[in-house]
Design an enzyme around this catalytic site. Sequence first.
Site, PDB file in Angstrom:
ATOM      1  N   GLU A 118     -22.608   1.926 -12.423  1.00 45.86           N
ATOM      2  CA  GLU A 118     -21.582   1.760 -11.386  1.00 45.86           C
ATOM      3  C   GLU A 118     -20.273   2.217 -12.013  1.00 45.86           C
ATOM      4  OE1 GLU A 118     -18.954  -1.863  -9.564  1.00 45.86           O
ATOM      5  OE2 GLU A 118     -21.081  -2.274  -9.808  1.00 45.86           O
ATOM      6  N   ARG A 124     -11.341   2.808 -10.244  1.00 46.51           N
ATOM      7  CA  ARG A 124      -9.996   2.457 -10.737  1.00 46.51           C
ATOM      8  C   ARG A 124      -9.492   3.526 -11.702  1.00 46.51           C
ATOM      9  NH1 ARG A 124     -11.012  -3.299 -13.228  1.00 46.51           N
ATOM     10  NH2 ARG A 124     -12.936  -2.218 -13.694  1.00 46.51           N
ATOM     11  N   LYS A 172     -23.230  -7.983  -3.581  1.00 44.93           N
ATOM     12  CA  LYS A 172     -22.605  -8.189  -4.888  1.00 44.93           C
ATOM     13  C   LYS A 172     -21.917  -9.556  -4.844  1.00 44.93           C
ATOM     14  CE  LYS A 172     -18.932  -6.387  -7.819  1.00 44.93           C
ATOM     15  NZ  LYS A 172     -18.585  -5.250  -8.657  1.00 44.93           N
TER      16      LYS A 172
END
Length: 215
Positions: free
Chosen positions: A43, A47, A131
């Site tokens: 993943e 950012r 999640k």
Amino acid sequence: MMNPMNQAISDIGVVPVIKLNHPELDAAPLAKALCEGGVPVAEVTVRAAGAPLAIKAMKDTCPDMIVGAGTVTTTAQIDEAIAAGAQFIVTPGFDPELVAYAQEKDIAIYPGCTTPTDYHAALKFGLEVLKFFPAEQSGGLAKIKAMSAPFPQFKVMPTGGVSLKNLKEYLSSPVIAACGGSYMVTADLIDNQKWDEIIDLCKKSREIVKEARNG
């Protein structure tokens, strides 16, 4: 039976959560290290500015690897991730607009859900895997188990505070699909190109997955 993407991630059991400061240097060797360590999934958090570049480099280096985009907060980021070759999207919280958009684009999405209200919202979209972020700070496995009583249809991917120390405890619960973690891909390990250490941590993680699931 879970859909193929959810099943593939669940079979691996751990999802490295990666922030790359120098994707042009590190994405390819990191992909190789993860695959060699038996954890062919990543993943890549958006950012970091070069996330699409990192996703593309990882897929080009290891085509069979499952690569997704994390910390996604806009539809534009979903488009960028898909264009780069991402196969799943992870969002920090539950945003119905993003879930609907990902489903429209036919890409798996794992929204961050930690409350009954989040779970209720997720039900309407027919999601299988959520999640749970930040996991430890939100009540950890005890809360995940409590939440699964009214919502048995969900499998959960806890991320945040997961390490080699508590990985087995999480994965021993049938509610857990896989655990997300950055302990095997810390900034120190990546920036100093400690690929052998990353391979070793991945192998240790996979051993724990097997132990946890085979009782």
